[in-house]
Design an enzyme around this catalytic site. Structure first.
Site, PDB file in Angstrom:
ATOM      1  N   CYS A   1      -4.332 -28.394   7.361  1.00 32.34           N
ATOM      2  CA  CYS A   1      -5.390 -28.117   8.327  1.00 32.34           C
ATOM      3  C   CYS A   1      -5.316 -29.142   9.456  1.00 32.34           C
ATOM      4  CB  CYS A   1      -6.754 -28.172   7.655  1.00 32.34           C
ATOM      5  SG  CYS A   1      -8.114 -28.029   8.816  1.00 32.34           S
TER       6      CYS A   1
ATOM      7  N   CYS B   1      -2.146 -19.201  18.857  1.00 32.34           N
ATOM      8  CA  CYS B   1      -1.653 -20.518  19.210  1.00 32.34           C
ATOM      9  C   CYS B   1      -1.110 -21.183  17.945  1.00 32.34           C
ATOM     10  CB  CYS B   1      -2.758 -21.372  19.845  1.00 32.34           C
ATOM     11  SG  CYS B   1      -4.025 -21.874  18.669  1.00 32.34           S
TER      12      CYS B   1
ATOM     13  N   CYS C   1      -8.256 -24.733   7.780  1.00 29.55           N
ATOM     14  CA  CYS C   1      -8.635 -24.390   6.415  1.00 29.55           C
ATOM     15  C   CYS C   1      -9.820 -23.431   6.446  1.00 29.55           C
ATOM     16  CB  CYS C   1      -8.996 -25.646   5.630  1.00 29.55           C
ATOM     17  SG  CYS C   1     -10.467 -26.459   6.254  1.00 29.55           S
TER      18      CYS C   1
ATOM     19  N   HIS D   1     -12.771 -24.811   9.311  1.00 32.36           N
ATOM     20  CA  HIS D   1     -12.094 -25.288  10.515  1.00 32.36           C
ATOM     21  C   HIS D   1     -11.360 -24.176  11.264  1.00 32.36           C
ATOM     22  CE1 HIS D   1     -12.337 -29.407   8.448  1.00 32.36           C
ATOM     23  NE2 HIS D   1     -13.284 -29.311   9.352  1.00 32.36           N
TER      24      HIS D   1
ATOM     25  N   HIS E   1     -12.230 -23.013  15.120  1.00 32.65           N
ATOM     26  CA  HIS E   1     -11.203 -22.898  16.150  1.00 32.65           C
ATOM     27  C   HIS E   1     -11.260 -21.524  16.810  1.00 32.65           C
ATOM     28  CE1 HIS E   1      -7.226 -22.796  18.050  1.00 32.65           C
ATOM     29  NE2 HIS E   1      -7.080 -21.619  17.473  1.00 32.65           N
TER      30      HIS E   1
ATOM     31  N   CYS F   1     -13.487  -8.417  13.472  1.00 34.93           N
ATOM     32  CA  CYS F   1     -13.924  -7.527  12.400  1.00 34.93           C
ATOM     33  C   CYS F   1     -14.564  -8.326  11.276  1.00 34.93           C
ATOM     34  CB  CYS F   1     -12.755  -6.733  11.847  1.00 34.93           C
ATOM     35  SG  CYS F   1     -11.966  -5.669  13.045  1.00 34.93           S
TER      36      CYS F   1
ATOM     37  N   CYS G   1       5.154  22.813 -18.927  1.00 36.32           N
ATOM     38  CA  CYS G   1       4.432  23.204 -17.725  1.00 36.32           C
ATOM     39  C   CYS G   1       2.933  23.060 -17.925  1.00 36.32           C
ATOM     40  CB  CYS G   1       4.802  24.623 -17.301  1.00 36.32           C
ATOM     41  SG  CYS G   1       4.496  25.867 -18.555  1.00 36.32           S
TER      42      CYS G   1
ATOM     43  N   HIS H   1       3.585  31.152 -18.419  1.00 31.39           N
ATOM     44  CA  HIS H   1       4.030  29.984 -17.676  1.00 31.39           C
ATOM     45  C   HIS H   1       2.867  29.507 -16.823  1.00 31.39           C
ATOM     46  CE1 HIS H   1       6.541  27.225 -15.550  1.00 31.39           C
ATOM     47  NE2 HIS H   1       6.357  27.833 -14.394  1.00 31.39           N
TER      48      HIS H   1
HETATM   49 ZN   LIG Z   1      -9.985 -28.258   7.531  1.00 31.58          ZN
HETATM   50 ZN   LIG Z   2     -10.266  -6.512  14.229  1.00 23.48          ZN
HETATM   51 ZN   LIG Z   3      -5.660 -20.347  18.153  1.00 25.14          ZN
END
Ligand SMILES: [Zn+2]
Ligand SMILES: [Zn+2]
Ligand SMILES: [Zn+2]
Ligand SMILES: [Zn+2]
Ligand SMILES: [Zn+2]
Ligand SMILES: [Zn+2]
Ligand SMILES: [Zn+2]
Lengths: 583, 108
Positions: free
Chosen positions: A146, A162, A167, A172, A176, A198, A272, A551
């Protein structure tokens, strides 16, 4: 033996966008990711019926399609994956490679060292050179941690926008994402993609296909390292089918192959009768949703000759993408082993097999004999309740009893017994439609004089009637038309019985019949069918020919298209083909 | 305060060592096998399913689910699984701790 599933399709979206069905992320999230190569979950068929599978059986009251709507049909799917730039997918591939290599680097090392002992390095390559190369690779592979708290344990996710690694447990990564408006991230352990918009783990076909390819690639390399002298298929051939598949669906990306879930079954010698029932299972939306989403884990199962394990295998085989006919020999063997009745039963009757298989699947899933309110897939799909009411005509006393039902057997013989309160002016040559059969089934019938002792007036009643009604309807109703008679001499009733493609069961339930004759209620309020009582046909099993040389074939609906299954032969069919068949 | 910082650095260093040596992967494999074997995994899975079922898939989020399930799931890890893992971890650290002590993290 036609079967009808509760109609839900009218309210459900088309099956195509089922990839990001939100039931899947959790499943894969919690699935064992240990044995890579096995972790590929076969693409789910429309799991949209899940919501009706989840309901408690027999909720006739207070249960409407709206509830089904809310429960799962309209879960928003992630469009962010599909809109992501090609470079994002490329970055995902890099991370997948990195993570897989990082995860298995010590196996690479072990394979490498083990091989030094029993096989010389390739000619012209010095051992030190190889080791140096390996060390260089390892040095280039940084240990993930992390960026904020430096932890390298627990769930670590890498941002796809990026180079940030964060973690989960200390939040974290989420911090971010929030700060930078970055929303897609890969979890390093499971390689699942998390979408912050989502707020869920999300899926898309090209991404999954890519992951599968990379897994195969590294698996191949591991095998090659561990057993360099074993001959195996070139990697390109292993990857080929998936690549083709991917290309053919490339444009819209999310469409599974058209033959997915359609596979003929080989006849293993007069089997069958089994094949038609297995196809009916495969195309039963509720059973299918259960076994594809919540597989009976065969590695935990200790039962011998377990039919639930065989079902798991059957779904795996049918949805494997393989199109050659499959021989369900394991199923047959397990059935012989687990069921003595079937082994001794020479007639090879599909209905017999159907009932035995249901009981055996229940045993495999539950391991016990109790079947009332059982949470297993079988009882959640097929179990309903019949209410039988015996009315004493001398004192009016009613004795009510409830009986569980897994399927309904309908009599086709012309009436022999005299009936009272006959709702239809039934012709004496027997019923001509499924509705006729059901009216007969639920009609009040007079009992034999000595057959009944009234509990209230104590006397052996001279006159009493018995009526059967559906107290609770199962999500999937299965009817058997009793064409075979085994009385004095075995014979087959050949009458054509009309089967509707949609069926309203409300006239045959206790709710509709409450307070009087079902006919009165019907004429008083010609209301549209209650959604919970509205069924749609999805499978019909037909017996062709005579009793001895017959059958079995069957029709099943798959993604709004009917197919005819004749052992290994699978052909397109139309609804009229289905309705004209003599079930 | 400073004590805590040192402890944190040692923890980070130990974790990193475990990952780099592949020991973490091995421990994880053992843990995974034990949890599947003891039925823990199936139990947690069923719990998640029940919650999603009760709330509806549309109203469920991973974060929320983990928050709700984690305490119970953690508490339900069988004692013998914990013991097995702890023993193994201790053995590993005993064998590898010396040089870790000798070279305390240099960065401030
Ligand atoms: Zn962390
Ligand atoms: Zn999504
Ligand atoms: Zn990023
Ligand atoms: Zn089993
Ligand atoms: Zn059951
Ligand atoms: Zn049970
Ligand atoms: Zn009486």
């Amino acid at each position: 033996m036609p079967k009808a599933g509760r109609s839900t399709s009218s309210s459900l979206p088309s099956p195509a966008p089922s990839w990001s069905d939100s039931t899947l992320p959790f499943q894969t999230l919690l699935a064992s990711t240990g044995s890579f190569g096995n972790t590929y979950v076969p693409p789910a068929t429309p799991l949209t019926t899940q919501s009706s599978a989840d309901r408690s059986p027999g909720a006739i009251e207070g249960d409407s399609l709206d509830a089904v709507h809310r429960a799962g049909a309209h879960v928003p799917e992630c469009t962010h994956l599909g809109q992501a730039k090609p470079s994002t997918l490329q970055r995902y591939r890099t991370l997948v490679k990195y993570s897989l290599f990082q995860k298995y680097q010590h196996r690479f090392l072990a394979g490498f060292q083990a091989n030094q002992r029993d096989c010389a390095p390739p000619k012209g390559v010095r051992l030190q050179k190889l080791e140096a190369k390996r060390d260089a690779i390892l040095a280039r592979i940084p240990t993930p941690q992390c960026a904020t708290c430096r932890r390298s344990f627990g769930q670590l996710l890498v941002c796809l926008h990026c180079d940030f690694t964060g973690c989960w447990s200390n939040g974290h990564l989420r911090a971010h994402q929030k700060a930078n408006k970055h929303y897609l991230a890969v979890e390093l352990g499971t390689l699942a993609v998390y979408c912050a918009r989502c707020r869920d783990y999300v899926y898309s076909h090209p991404w999954e296909a890519m992951l599968r390819q990379e897994r195969l690639r590294i698996y191949h390399r591991l095998c090659q390292l561990a057993e360099p002298r074993t001959r195996r298929l070139p990697l390109a051939e292993c990857l080929a089918p998936e690549t083709n598949n991917h290309d053919s669906t490339g444009a819209d990306g999310a469409l599974p192959g058209p033959c997915d879930g359609i596979r003929g079954l080989r006849n293993l010698g007069s089997t069958c009768f089994m094949n038609v029932v297995l196809q009916a299972f495969v195309h039963n939306p509720l059973l299918r949703a259960h076994f594809l989403s919540d597989p009976h884990s065969a590695n935990r199962c200790t039962r011998e000759a377990c039919i639930a394990c065989q079902m798991d295998q059957l779904y795996g085989q049918v949805f494997s993408g393989e199109t050659t006919p499959y021989g369900p020999s394991g199923f047959l063997r397990a059935m012989w082993q687990s069921s003595t009745e079937l082994a001794g039963y020479a007639q090879q009757d599909a209905h017999e097999f159907f009932i035995t298989a249901l009981n055996q699947i229940h045993m495999g899933l539950c391991g016990d004999d109790h079947t009332f309110n059982c949470p297993c897939a079988v009882h959640q799909t097929f179990a309903g309740q019949l209410q039988s009411t015996v009315t004493c005509l001398s004192c009016g006393h009613q004795a009510v009893a409830n009986d569980p039902l897994l399927d309904v057997s309908l009599d086709l013989r012309p009436h022999t017994k005299r009936t009272r309160a006959e709702p239809l002016a039934a012709s004496d040559d027997g019923p001509h439609s499924l509705l006729d059969c059901l009216h007969r089934f639920t009609a009040a019938e007079s009992l034999d004089a000595q057959g009944y002792m009234c509990g209230s007036c104590g006397s052996a009643c001279q006159a009493a009637t018995k009526q059967l009604l559906f107290k609770s309807l199962p999500p999937v109703l299965s009817f058997q038309l009793k064409r075979f008679e085994h009385h004095s001499s075995a014979s087959k009733i050949e009458t054509f019985i009309r089967v509707p493609s949609e069926l309203d069961m409300s006239p045959f339930t206790t709710r509709r019949a409450a307070g009087g004759n079902p006919r009165n209620a019907e004429s008083a309020s010609p209301s549209p069918p209650h959604p919970a009582c509205h069924y749609q046909l999805f499978a019909v099993i037909n017996h062709e020919g005579t009793l001895e040389t017959g059958h079995y074939t069957m029709f099943a609906r798959h993604r709004k298209q009917w197919f005819r299954f004749d052992d290994h032969l699978v052909t397109l069919a139309s609804l009229s083909d289905v309705l004209q068949a003599k079930a | 305060m400073a004590q805590d910082a040192v402890a944190d650095r040692v923890k980070v260093a130990v974790e990193q060592r475990l990952v780099e040596s592949g020991e973490k992967e091995r421990l994880q494999e053992i843990l995974r096998a034990h949890l599947i074997e003891s039925g823990w995994k199936d139990h947690v899975k069923a719990q998640c399913r029940d919650i999603i079922r009760a709330r509806g898939a549309a109203n469920s989020s991973v974060e929320q689910l983990m928050r709700e399930v984690a305490p119970d799931a953690r508490a339900n890890i069988p004692e013998n699984v914990k013991r097995t893992l702890l023993t193994r971890l201790k053995t590993y650290l005993m064998e590898n701790i010396q040089d870790l002590d000798a070279t305390p993290p240099s960065q401030p």
